[in-house]
Design a protein around this motif. Structure first.
Motif, PDB file in Angstrom:
ATOM      1  N   PRO A  43      -8.113  -5.666  41.657  1.00 15.62           N
ATOM      2  CA  PRO A  43      -9.109  -6.740  41.681  1.00 15.62           C
ATOM      3  C   PRO A  43     -10.117  -6.639  42.819  1.00 15.62           C
ATOM      4  O   PRO A  43     -11.166  -7.279  42.773  1.00 15.62           O
ATOM      5  CB  PRO A  43      -8.240  -8.006  41.853  1.00 15.62           C
ATOM      6  N   ALA A  44      -9.810  -5.839  43.851  1.00 16.26           N
ATOM      7  CA  ALA A  44     -10.709  -5.753  45.004  1.00 16.26           C
ATOM      8  C   ALA A  44     -11.788  -4.690  44.846  1.00 16.26           C
ATOM      9  O   ALA A  44     -12.863  -4.801  45.440  1.00 16.26           O
ATOM     10  CB  ALA A  44      -9.904  -5.469  46.276  1.00 16.26           C
ATOM     11  N   VAL A  45     -11.510  -3.660  44.057  1.00 14.48           N
ATOM     12  CA  VAL A  45     -12.449  -2.543  43.898  1.00 14.48           C
ATOM     13  C   VAL A  45     -12.670  -2.301  42.416  1.00 14.48           C
ATOM     14  O   VAL A  45     -11.712  -2.037  41.673  1.00 14.48           O
ATOM     15  CB  VAL A  45     -11.910  -1.265  44.573  1.00 14.48           C
ATOM     16  N   ILE A  46     -13.908  -2.369  41.964  1.00 12.94           N
ATOM     17  CA  ILE A  46     -14.202  -2.254  40.536  1.00 12.94           C
ATOM     18  C   ILE A  46     -13.650  -0.963  39.959  1.00 12.94           C
ATOM     19  O   ILE A  46     -13.055  -0.939  38.881  1.00 12.94           O
ATOM     20  CB  ILE A  46     -15.729  -2.312  40.291  1.00 12.94           C
ATOM     21  N   SER A  47     -13.833   0.144  40.676  1.00 13.73           N
ATOM     22  CA  SER A  47     -13.483   1.450  40.133  1.00 13.73           C
ATOM     23  C   SER A  47     -11.990   1.721  40.100  1.00 13.73           C
ATOM     24  O   SER A  47     -11.555   2.746  39.572  1.00 13.73           O
ATOM     25  CB  SER A  47     -14.161   2.549  40.964  1.00 13.73           C
ATOM     26  N   ALA A  48     -11.172   0.823  40.649  1.00 12.22           N
ATOM     27  CA  ALA A  48      -9.728   1.061  40.704  1.00 12.22           C
ATOM     28  C   ALA A  48      -9.053   0.898  39.357  1.00 12.22           C
ATOM     29  O   ALA A  48      -7.911   1.304  39.184  1.00 12.22           O
ATOM     30  CB  ALA A  48      -9.078   0.137  41.729  1.00 12.22           C
ATOM     31  N   SER A  49      -9.743   0.288  38.402  1.00 14.39           N
ATOM     32  CA  SER A  49      -9.153   0.094  37.080  1.00 14.39           C
ATOM     33  C   SER A  49     -10.262  -0.118  36.059  1.00 14.39           C
ATOM     34  O   SER A  49     -11.309  -0.710  36.365  1.00 14.39           O
ATOM     35  CB  SER A  49      -8.208  -1.106  37.075  1.00 14.39           C
ATOM     36  N   ILE A  50     -10.003   0.336  34.855  1.00 12.90           N
ATOM     37  CA  ILE A  50     -10.952   0.104  33.769  1.00 12.90           C
ATOM     38  C   ILE A  50     -11.093  -1.391  33.487  1.00 12.90           C
ATOM     39  O   ILE A  50     -12.110  -1.848  32.951  1.00 12.90           O
ATOM     40  CB  ILE A  50     -10.497   0.852  32.494  1.00 12.90           C
ATOM     41  N   ILE A  51     -10.085  -2.181  33.898  1.00 11.35           N
ATOM     42  CA  ILE A  51     -10.152  -3.631  33.709  1.00 11.35           C
ATOM     43  C   ILE A  51     -11.325  -4.212  34.493  1.00 11.35           C
ATOM     44  O   ILE A  51     -11.993  -5.146  34.043  1.00 11.35           O
ATOM     45  CB  ILE A  51      -8.829  -4.293  34.141  1.00 11.35           C
ATOM     46  N   GLY A  52     -11.592  -3.660  35.686  1.00 13.02           N
ATOM     47  CA  GLY A  52     -12.714  -4.142  36.486  1.00 13.02           C
ATOM     48  C   GLY A  52     -14.038  -3.968  35.767  1.00 13.02           C
ATOM     49  O   GLY A  52     -14.876  -4.883  35.743  1.00 13.02           O
ATOM     50  N   GLY A  76      -0.841   4.090  47.296  1.00 15.32           N
ATOM     51  CA  GLY A  76      -1.389   3.450  46.107  1.00 15.32           C
ATOM     52  C   GLY A  76      -2.761   2.862  46.351  1.00 15.32           C
ATOM     53  O   GLY A  76      -3.651   2.928  45.487  1.00 15.32           O
ATOM     54  N   THR A  77      -2.970   2.318  47.542  1.00 11.12           N
ATOM     55  CA  THR A  77      -4.264   1.710  47.878  1.00 11.12           C
ATOM     56  C   THR A  77      -5.349   2.769  48.028  1.00 11.12           C
ATOM     57  O   THR A  77      -6.470   2.604  47.529  1.00 11.12           O
ATOM     58  CB  THR A  77      -4.146   0.906  49.183  1.00 11.12           C
ATOM     59  N   LEU A  78      -5.028   3.870  48.685  1.00 13.29           N
ATOM     60  CA  LEU A  78      -6.028   4.909  48.917  1.00 13.29           C
ATOM     61  C   LEU A  78      -6.371   5.667  47.644  1.00 13.29           C
ATOM     62  O   LEU A  78      -7.525   6.044  47.415  1.00 13.29           O
ATOM     63  CB  LEU A  78      -5.529   5.878  49.992  1.00 13.29           C
ATOM     64  N   VAL A  79      -5.368   5.905  46.796  1.00  6.19           N
ATOM     65  CA  VAL A  79      -5.611   6.604  45.540  1.00  6.19           C
ATOM     66  C   VAL A  79      -6.349   5.696  44.556  1.00  6.19           C
ATOM     67  O   VAL A  79      -7.150   6.162  43.736  1.00  6.19           O
ATOM     68  CB  VAL A  79      -4.274   7.089  44.932  1.00  6.19           C
ATOM     69  N   GLY A  80      -6.101   4.387  44.662  1.00  5.20           N
ATOM     70  CA  GLY A  80      -6.588   3.417  43.689  1.00  5.20           C
ATOM     71  C   GLY A  80      -8.040   3.538  43.284  1.00  5.20           C
ATOM     72  O   GLY A  80      -8.348   3.650  42.089  1.00  5.20           O
ATOM     73  N   PRO A  81      -8.995   3.525  44.212  1.00  4.67           N
ATOM     74  CA  PRO A  81     -10.407   3.512  43.811  1.00  4.67           C
ATOM     75  C   PRO A  81     -10.882   4.778  43.102  1.00  4.67           C
ATOM     76  O   PRO A  81     -11.936   4.765  42.475  1.00  4.67           O
ATOM     77  CB  PRO A  81     -11.139   3.359  45.161  1.00  4.67           C
ATOM     78  N   PHE A  82     -10.104   5.866  43.177  1.00  5.69           N
ATOM     79  CA  PHE A  82     -10.581   7.142  42.658  1.00  5.69           C
ATOM     80  C   PHE A  82     -10.073   7.470  41.261  1.00  5.69           C
ATOM     81  O   PHE A  82     -10.616   8.351  40.605  1.00  5.69           O
ATOM     82  CB  PHE A  82     -10.181   8.264  43.625  1.00  5.69           C
ATOM     83  N   ILE A  83      -9.024   6.787  40.808  1.00 10.24           N
ATOM     84  CA  ILE A  83      -8.473   7.036  39.478  1.00 10.24           C
ATOM     85  C   ILE A  83      -8.498   5.713  38.719  1.00 10.24           C
ATOM     86  O   ILE A  83      -7.762   4.786  39.054  1.00 10.24           O
ATOM     87  CB  ILE A  83      -7.037   7.585  39.562  1.00 10.24           C
ATOM     88  N   PRO A  84      -9.343   5.583  37.687  1.00  5.46           N
ATOM     89  CA  PRO A  84      -9.505   4.284  37.030  1.00  5.46           C
ATOM     90  C   PRO A  84      -8.345   3.865  36.136  1.00  5.46           C
ATOM     91  O   PRO A  84      -8.319   2.739  35.668  1.00  5.46           O
ATOM     92  CB  PRO A  84     -10.786   4.481  36.200  1.00  5.46           C
ATOM     93  N   SER A  85      -7.402   4.755  35.888  1.00  8.21           N
ATOM     94  CA  SER A  85      -6.276   4.418  35.018  1.00  8.21           C
ATOM     95  C   SER A  85      -5.086   3.972  35.854  1.00  8.21           C
ATOM     96  O   SER A  85      -4.505   4.765  36.609  1.00  8.21           O
ATOM     97  CB  SER A  85      -5.883   5.623  34.152  1.00  8.21           C
ATOM     98  N   LEU A  86      -4.704   2.711  35.723  1.00 11.01           N
ATOM     99  CA  LEU A  86      -3.530   2.210  36.430  1.00 11.01           C
ATOM    100  C   LEU A  86      -2.256   2.874  35.912  1.00 11.01           C
ATOM    101  O   LEU A  86      -1.324   3.144  36.674  1.00 11.01           O
ATOM    102  CB  LEU A  86      -3.428   0.697  36.271  1.00 11.01           C
ATOM    103  N   SER A  87      -2.200   3.138  34.608  1.00 10.86           N
ATOM    104  CA  SER A  87      -1.019   3.788  34.042  1.00 10.86           C
ATOM    105  C   SER A  87      -0.838   5.187  34.606  1.00 10.86           C
ATOM    106  O   SER A  87       0.284   5.610  34.903  1.00 10.86           O
ATOM    107  CB  SER A  87      -1.130   3.850  32.515  1.00 10.86           C
TER     108      SER A  87
END
Length: 505
Positions: A191-200, A138-149
């Motif tokens: 919250p740590a990487v802007i690109s990990a979610s559109i919320i950032g 989840g951490t490694l994939v996180g920054p590359f896909i901005p949709s948490l859903s």
């Protein structure tokens, strides 16, 4: 006799829910809320209180209670139908429809089981290492896909496949722990990487231009690094301690063991054979040594599904370049899955959890209903004086932000809406207090994701229903939510000295 007891319990719980709603309305009148809220707004709060009781008690199926709530908003509170059901036309809901379909296709084709087997081969076959693997994924994939859903619906079935392969009973302790490892891994990186979610990106847009200019992706990550390291480590330790097996088990007749090491043959049992030829190939692989023991060739359906998912993920990653929204990409992948015969229309119609999608759509509409009635702005504005009183001590201020955010999220159900409204009130106040609005924003972002009850968290809903609610135990997950939020708050407190050194507080 048993049926009579069940009926009585439902009658009492139904009455308790109605009483809770009436109490909220009565409190609204007694406390003078009518000065700032309309009668319809107070009534909407009462309806929500009633439905919360019904959801918690399970008095009706979740989607039935959600439909009752939606109808009550229209009839009793005079909210337009288009507002109440607005979420069904939103990008989030359609992303979930497509993502659920893709998850079903991955399970139906056997690709999900093969992926679970691959993960088992990479990480030792223990709860600790599989939990670490899910958090890392989840951490490694996180920054590359901005949709948490999208990430939640993609990884939740994988987590369930791994849990099943380890022999853990669904909804029991270990299965719930692996589910939480997957979910918190996805969420913590946000919250740590802007690109990990559109919320950032949304949070960045709420900051004044001069403040936003201070936070490139690197600067943002550096400022959040103490929080990120603390939360990742503490979260992993907590999950292993609370949900891991109490003692090592010897391998049983099925080959399930909590001891390190798993044979490829054992992992291969996860991969269903699509044909007699494939079955004979698998039998041969598990019964005699070979260069790649326990591995069967991918079927044609698996290869097609893998190609579709690869293209989908690639387009999600490249969204900033081509500007095609993630829900459109997911819908395109769903169409390709049908066109290339991975599943047919009849299978898809029966395989999707439509009741879950209805529930999610009604719950997501709460944000627009409360905005229509002015409830969300009233709540945030009422809390503003409390923040001024807390500002004398930075640690008390941060802890107070977290506590108030968690409490208000029972009413304001959209993470993005909450952050936007909250920041509109807090940016001027933070500047007056000599605190960077970025600090306020990330403190809220870090704890804006409670899942004490299902309606609070659309991302958690995505993960929960991607496994059809069969993997994690909701009561146990809700209990862990309190601990996770406490860990996140402690991580923010650990970050205060760095923020002070950076001149942010």
């Amino acid at each position: 006799m048993c049926s009579n007891v069940t009926v009585m319990r439902k009658v009492l719980t139904t009455g308790l829910g109605i009483a809770a709603g009436a109490l909220v309305v009565a409190c609204g009148y007694a406390l003078g809320w009518t000065a700032d809220l309309s009668l319809q707004a107070i009534g909407a709060l009462g309806i929500l209180a009633c439905c919360i009781v019904w959801w918690v008690a399970g008095i009706f199926p979740e989607f039935v209670t959600a439909l009752v709530m939606a109808a009550a908003f229209v009839v009793a509170c005079q909210v337009p139908t288009t507002t109440v059901f607005s979420a069904f036309a939103s990008s989030t809901w359609w992303l979930l429809v497509a993502a659920f379909a893709l998850g079903f296709g991955m399970q139906k084709s056997g690709l999900m089981a093969r992926m679970a087997a691959a993960v088992l081969r990479v990480f030792p076959r223990t709860f600790r290492m599989q939990a670490a693997g899910l958090i890392a994924t989840g951490t490694l994939v996180g920054p590359f896909i901005p949709s948490l859903s999208a990430k939640a619906t993609m990884l939740a079935p994988l987590a369930m496949g791994i849990s099943d392969s380890l022999g853990y009973e669904r909804k029991e302790r270990q299965a719930t722990g692996l589910f939480l490892a997957m979910f918190t891994g996805i969420r913590t990186v946000g919250p740590a990487v802007i690109s990990a979610s559109i919320i950032g990106y949304g949070l960045l847009a709420t900051l004044p231009a001069d403040v936003a200019a201070q936070f490139s992706m690197v600067n943002w990550f550096v400022a959040m690094l103490p929080w990120f390291v603390f939360v990742m480590a503490a979260n992993y330790v907590a999950i292993v301690a609370l949900y891991g097996p109490k003692r090592r088990k010897r391998a049983d007749a099925t080959g399930v063991s909590d001891a390190p090491g798993v044979s490829d043959a054992a992992a291969a049992r996860l991969v269903p054979s699509a044909s007699p030829k494939a079955a004979s190939t698998e039998h041969a692989a598990t019964s005699k040594p070979s260069g790649r023991p326990g591995r069967t060739p991918m079927t044609r359906v698996e290869r097609r599904m893998a190609a579709i998912m690869a293209a989908c993920v690639l387009l999600w990653v490249a969204e900033p370049l081509h500007a095609v929204p993630s829900h459109i990409v997911a819908i395109g992948a769903m169409v390709a899955m049908l066109a290339f015969g991975v599943v047919d229309a009849k299978q898809l119609r029966s395989g999707l959890a439509w009741d879950s999608l209805i529930f999610i759509g009604c719950v997501l509409g709460l944000a627009d209903v409360f905005a229509e009635l002015g409830i969300d702005g009233w709540i945030i504005g009422s809390c503003a004086p409390a923040f001024t009183a807390l500002a004398a001590n930075p640690y008390v201020f941060v802890a107070g932000l977290c506590l108030i955010t968690v409490m208000l999220r029972f009413v304001i159900v959209s993470e993005m809406a909450y952050i936007n409204i909250f920041m509109a009130f807090m940016v001027p106040l933070a500047l007056t207090l000599g605190i960077s609005p970025w600090v306020v924003g990330v403190c809220v972002y870090a704890v804006v994701n409670p899942w004490f009850v299902l309606y609070q968290n659309p991302i958690y809903l995505s993960a929960y229903y991607a496994t059809e609610g069969k993997m994690g135990n909701q009561a146990s997950s809700a209990a862990y939510c309190a601990l996770y939020l406490a860990i996140c708050t402690c991580g923010l407190l650990v970050s205060v000295p760095l923020w002070q050194a950076m001149g942010l507080m």
